[in-house]
Design a protein around this motif. Structure first.
Motif, PDB file in Angstrom:
ATOM      1  N   ALA A 151       0.829  -1.201   0.000  1.00  0.00           N
ATOM      2  CA  ALA A 151       0.000   0.000   0.000  1.00  0.00           C
ATOM      3  C   ALA A 151       0.866   1.255   0.000  1.00  0.00           C
ATOM      4  CB  ALA A 151      -0.937  -0.007   1.210  1.00  0.00           C
ATOM      5  N   GLU A 152       1.928   1.253   0.795  1.00  0.00           N
ATOM      6  CA  GLU A 152       2.839   2.396   0.840  1.00  0.00           C
ATOM      7  C   GLU A 152       3.499   2.612  -0.517  1.00  0.00           C
ATOM      8  OE1 GLU A 152       5.447   1.372   3.993  1.00  0.00           O
ATOM      9  OE2 GLU A 152       3.960   1.769   5.566  1.00  0.00           O
ATOM     10  N   HIS A 153       3.847   1.521  -1.199  1.00  0.00           N
ATOM     11  CA  HIS A 153       4.503   1.656  -2.498  1.00  0.00           C
ATOM     12  C   HIS A 153       3.546   2.211  -3.546  1.00  0.00           C
ATOM     13  CE1 HIS A 153       7.983   0.815  -5.063  1.00  0.00           C
ATOM     14  NE2 HIS A 153       7.092   0.585  -6.017  1.00  0.00           N
ATOM     15  N   VAL A 154       2.291   1.797  -3.489  1.00  0.00           N
ATOM     16  CA  VAL A 154       1.296   2.352  -4.410  1.00  0.00           C
ATOM     17  C   VAL A 154       1.166   3.858  -4.194  1.00  0.00           C
ATOM     18  CG1 VAL A 154      -1.158   2.353  -5.015  1.00  0.00           C
ATOM     19  CG2 VAL A 154       0.025   0.184  -4.671  1.00  0.00           C
ATOM     20  N   PHE A 155       1.160   4.283  -2.931  1.00  0.00           N
ATOM     21  CA  PHE A 155       1.086   5.708  -2.633  1.00  0.00           C
ATOM     22  C   PHE A 155       2.335   6.450  -3.114  1.00  0.00           C
ATOM     23  CE2 PHE A 155      -2.642   4.915  -0.283  1.00  0.00           C
ATOM     24  CZ  PHE A 155      -3.224   6.140   0.023  1.00  0.00           C
ATOM     25  N   ALA A 156       3.478   5.772  -3.076  1.00  0.00           N
ATOM     26  CA  ALA A 156       4.715   6.417  -3.520  1.00  0.00           C
ATOM     27  C   ALA A 156       4.667   6.764  -5.005  1.00  0.00           C
ATOM     28  CB  ALA A 156       5.910   5.507  -3.237  1.00  0.00           C
ATOM     29  N   HIS A 157       3.827   6.066  -5.760  1.00  0.00           N
ATOM     30  CA  HIS A 157       3.664   6.359  -7.180  1.00  0.00           C
ATOM     31  C   HIS A 157       2.590   7.416  -7.426  1.00  0.00           C
ATOM     32  CE1 HIS A 157       6.337   3.500  -9.097  1.00  0.00           C
ATOM     33  NE2 HIS A 157       5.956   2.572  -8.242  1.00  0.00           N
ATOM     34  N   SER A 158       2.086   8.007  -6.357  1.00  0.00           N
ATOM     35  CA  SER A 158       1.001   8.985  -6.478  1.00  0.00           C
ATOM     36  C   SER A 158       1.437  10.302  -5.871  1.00  0.00           C
ATOM     37  CB  SER A 158      -0.255   8.463  -5.768  1.00  0.00           C
ATOM     38  OG  SER A 158      -0.569   7.168  -6.237  1.00  0.00           O
ATOM     39  N   PRO A 159       2.015  11.206  -6.654  1.00  0.00           N
ATOM     40  CA  PRO A 159       2.494  12.478  -6.127  1.00  0.00           C
ATOM     41  C   PRO A 159       1.386  13.240  -5.413  1.00  0.00           C
ATOM     42  CG  PRO A 159       3.208  12.164  -8.401  1.00  0.00           C
ATOM     43  CD  PRO A 159       2.222  11.076  -8.106  1.00  0.00           C
ATOM     44  N   GLY A 160       1.767  13.866  -4.306  1.00  0.00           N
ATOM     45  CA  GLY A 160       0.811  14.679  -3.574  1.00  0.00           C
ATOM     46  C   GLY A 160       0.053  13.935  -2.503  1.00  0.00           C
ATOM     47  N   ARG A 161       0.200  12.600  -2.468  1.00  0.00           N
ATOM     48  CA  ARG A 161      -0.497  11.832  -1.440  1.00  0.00           C
ATOM     49  C   ARG A 161       0.354  11.767  -0.182  1.00  0.00           C
ATOM     50  NH1 ARG A 161      -5.891  10.531  -2.736  1.00  0.00           N
ATOM     51  NH2 ARG A 161      -6.019  10.254  -4.982  1.00  0.00           N
ATOM     52  N   GLY A 162      -0.285  11.865   0.976  1.00  0.00           N
ATOM     53  CA  GLY A 162       0.447  11.766   2.227  1.00  0.00           C
ATOM     54  C   GLY A 162       0.870  10.339   2.506  1.00  0.00           C
ATOM     55  N   GLY A 163       2.039  10.169   3.112  1.00  0.00           N
ATOM     56  CA  GLY A 163       2.540   8.832   3.378  1.00  0.00           C
ATOM     57  C   GLY A 163       1.881   8.146   4.557  1.00  0.00           C
ATOM     58  N   SER A 164       1.365   8.905   5.528  1.00  0.00           N
ATOM     59  CA  SER A 164       0.834   8.287   6.736  1.00  0.00           C
ATOM     60  C   SER A 164      -0.390   7.424   6.454  1.00  0.00           C
ATOM     61  CB  SER A 164       0.477   9.361   7.764  1.00  0.00           C
ATOM     62  OG  SER A 164      -0.486  10.254   7.223  1.00  0.00           O
ATOM     63  N   ALA A 165      -1.258   7.865   5.542  1.00  0.00           N
ATOM     64  CA  ALA A 165      -2.472   7.099   5.245  1.00  0.00           C
ATOM     65  C   ALA A 165      -2.168   5.791   4.551  1.00  0.00           C
ATOM     66  CB  ALA A 165      -3.414   7.946   4.385  1.00  0.00           C
ATOM     67  N   ALA A 166      -0.979   5.673   3.974  1.00  0.00           N
ATOM     68  CA  ALA A 166      -0.647   4.477   3.202  1.00  0.00           C
ATOM     69  C   ALA A 166      -0.484   3.243   4.075  1.00  0.00           C
ATOM     70  CB  ALA A 166       0.629   4.714   2.395  1.00  0.00           C
ATOM     71  N   ALA A 167      -0.344   3.427   5.404  1.00  0.00           N
ATOM     72  CA  ALA A 167      -0.257   2.268   6.277  1.00  0.00           C
ATOM     73  C   ALA A 167      -1.560   1.477   6.263  1.00  0.00           C
ATOM     74  CB  ALA A 167       0.071   2.696   7.699  1.00  0.00           C
ATOM     75  N   SER A 168      -2.633   2.110   5.832  1.00  0.00           N
ATOM     76  CA  SER A 168      -3.926   1.444   5.748  1.00  0.00           C
ATOM     77  C   SER A 168      -4.046   0.710   4.415  1.00  0.00           C
ATOM     78  CB  SER A 168      -5.049   2.482   5.871  1.00  0.00           C
ATOM     79  OG  SER A 168      -6.266   1.967   5.393  1.00  0.00           O
ATOM     80  N   ILE A 169      -4.369  -0.586   4.471  1.00  0.00           N
ATOM     81  CA  ILE A 169      -4.572  -1.343   3.242  1.00  0.00           C
ATOM     82  C   ILE A 169      -5.801  -0.824   2.514  1.00  0.00           C
ATOM     83  CG2 ILE A 169      -4.955  -3.657   2.291  1.00  0.00           C
ATOM     84  CD1 ILE A 169      -3.550  -4.698   4.865  1.00  0.00           C
ATOM     85  N   ALA A 170      -6.809  -0.424   3.277  1.00  0.00           N
ATOM     86  CA  ALA A 170      -8.010   0.143   2.661  1.00  0.00           C
ATOM     87  C   ALA A 170      -7.662   1.373   1.828  1.00  0.00           C
ATOM     88  CB  ALA A 170      -9.028   0.508   3.741  1.00  0.00           C
ATOM     89  N   ALA A 171      -6.779   2.225   2.354  1.00  0.00           N
ATOM     90  CA  ALA A 171      -6.374   3.415   1.603  1.00  0.00           C
ATOM     91  C   ALA A 171      -5.605   3.027   0.350  1.00  0.00           C
ATOM     92  CB  ALA A 171      -5.521   4.334   2.485  1.00  0.00           C
ATOM     93  N   GLY A 172      -4.782   1.970   0.447  1.00  0.00           N
ATOM     94  CA  GLY A 172      -4.077   1.488  -0.731  1.00  0.00           C
ATOM     95  C   GLY A 172      -5.030   0.967  -1.788  1.00  0.00           C
ATOM     96  N   VAL A 173      -6.096   0.285  -1.355  1.00  0.00           N
ATOM     97  CA  VAL A 173      -7.112  -0.212  -2.284  1.00  0.00           C
ATOM     98  C   VAL A 173      -7.807   0.957  -2.983  1.00  0.00           C
ATOM     99  CG1 VAL A 173      -9.388  -1.326  -2.373  1.00  0.00           C
ATOM    100  CG2 VAL A 173      -7.491  -2.431  -1.157  1.00  0.00           C
ATOM    101  N   VAL A 174      -8.155   1.977  -2.213  1.00  0.00           N
ATOM    102  CA  VAL A 174      -8.795   3.159  -2.801  1.00  0.00           C
ATOM    103  C   VAL A 174      -7.887   3.801  -3.833  1.00  0.00           C
ATOM    104  CG1 VAL A 174      -9.623   5.497  -2.308  1.00  0.00           C
ATOM    105  CG2 VAL A 174     -10.267   3.603  -0.807  1.00  0.00           C
ATOM    106  N   GLN A 175      -6.599   3.904  -3.518  1.00  0.00           N
ATOM    107  CA  GLN A 175      -5.652   4.508  -4.449  1.00  0.00           C
ATOM    108  C   GLN A 175      -5.482   3.659  -5.703  1.00  0.00           C
ATOM    109  OE1 GLN A 175      -4.528   7.417  -4.489  1.00  0.00           O
ATOM    110  NE2 GLN A 175      -3.120   7.225  -6.204  1.00  0.00           N
TER     111      GLN A 175
END
Length: 283
Positions: A151-175
């Protein structure tokens, strides 16, 4: 002569471990499809088994996806060698990128099918996964390994997204779903090769390919998390045991790993099915 930049490909650390590495999507989805084939919904809702089977077929479609063929050549009869190289590299790039994009769409369809069946009141898949995460707060051993890191890695490919929310798998799914939506709506730039001062052509699109690949993976892990919660609350039943023909490394209670080369219940296998088998221990 066409060459490839070595620094381009993205390789997350959880895919390069000597043991307990995360399997490639084509292997991951195969094992998850096998698991779903040995399970069944117990919701009691009329038509539930048909809904289960339909979601399973989307996974089966993703499991059957092996290659995508493109031919990006544009021969006008007078193309220079650099142009030919460009088209050849572009063809290879499109084959890799679209393979992961198409798998992402199939896995998303499967996830949404399971969510509709198991969480009919959830307004979106992310909310169902969030509910599963909350349910499993005290079942740490049932969580699929590396899920938060993906999930954190998916967020890393999304500029402008905060890193803290990426600990949530649900947030990774949304992304991941958002990444798919951007592509199907034509809101992403199609990767093209790049040329240097010597007119050598290099592959590009490494980030786009990795983003689609890891987005598929986080959706697969989301399905696993959903199923773990469903097995615990008995809305999904699992049958038989998984026979590990060639063996597999699985996490142990001390934070290390142990080698298993026998049968294990499918309910336990759910948390480790996405891991590479690895090399067996030396005798």
């Amino acid at each position: 002569m066409t060459t490839t930049r070595m620094e381009g490909p993205c390789r997350p650390s959880y895919r390069t471990l000597s043991t307990l590495a995360l399997a490639e999507p084509e292997d991951h989805v195969r094992e998850l499809t096998d698991w779903v084939e040995h399970a069944s919904a117990r919701t009691g809702v009329p038509g539930a088994q048909n809904d289960w089977d339909n979601a399973y077929r989307w996974l089966r479609l993703a499991q059957g996806l092996r290659t995508i063929t493109f031919d990006m050549s544009y021969d006008d009869g007078g193309m220079c060698s650099a142009g030919i190289d460009f088209d050849a590299v572009w063809t290879e790039t499109m084959e890799g990128w679209q393979l992961h994009q198409i798998r992402l769409g199939y896995v998303r369809a499967a996830l949404e099918g399971f969510v509709r069946l198991l969480h009919p009141d959830a307004a979106a898949p992310g909310l169902a996964i969030e509910a599963a995460e909350q349910q499993l707060q005290h079942h740490a051993d049932a969580w699929p390994l590396h899920a938060r890191e993906v999930a954190e890695h998916v967020f890393a490919h999304s500029p402008g997204r905060g890193g803290s929310a990426a600990a949530s798998i649900a947030a990774g799914v949304v992304q991941a779903i958002d990444l798919h939506e951007q592509a199907v709506r034509g809101r992403v730039c199609i990767p093209e090769p790049v040329a240097d001062a010597d007119a050598k052509i290099f592959a590009a699109g490494h980030a786009e390919i990795c983003a689609a690949k890891e987005a598929s993976t986080v959706l697969l892990l989301g399905i696993q998390l959903l199923m773990v919660a469903a097995v615990i609350d008995k809305s999904v039943a699992v049958f038989d045991d998984k026979y590990l023909l060639d063996g597999k490394w699985v996490p142990d209670s001390s934070g290390g790993s142990r080698w298993v080369d026998e049968e294990m219940p499918y309910s336990e296998y759910l948390a480790v099915l996405h891991l590479e088998p690895g090399e067996p221990p030396e005798l």
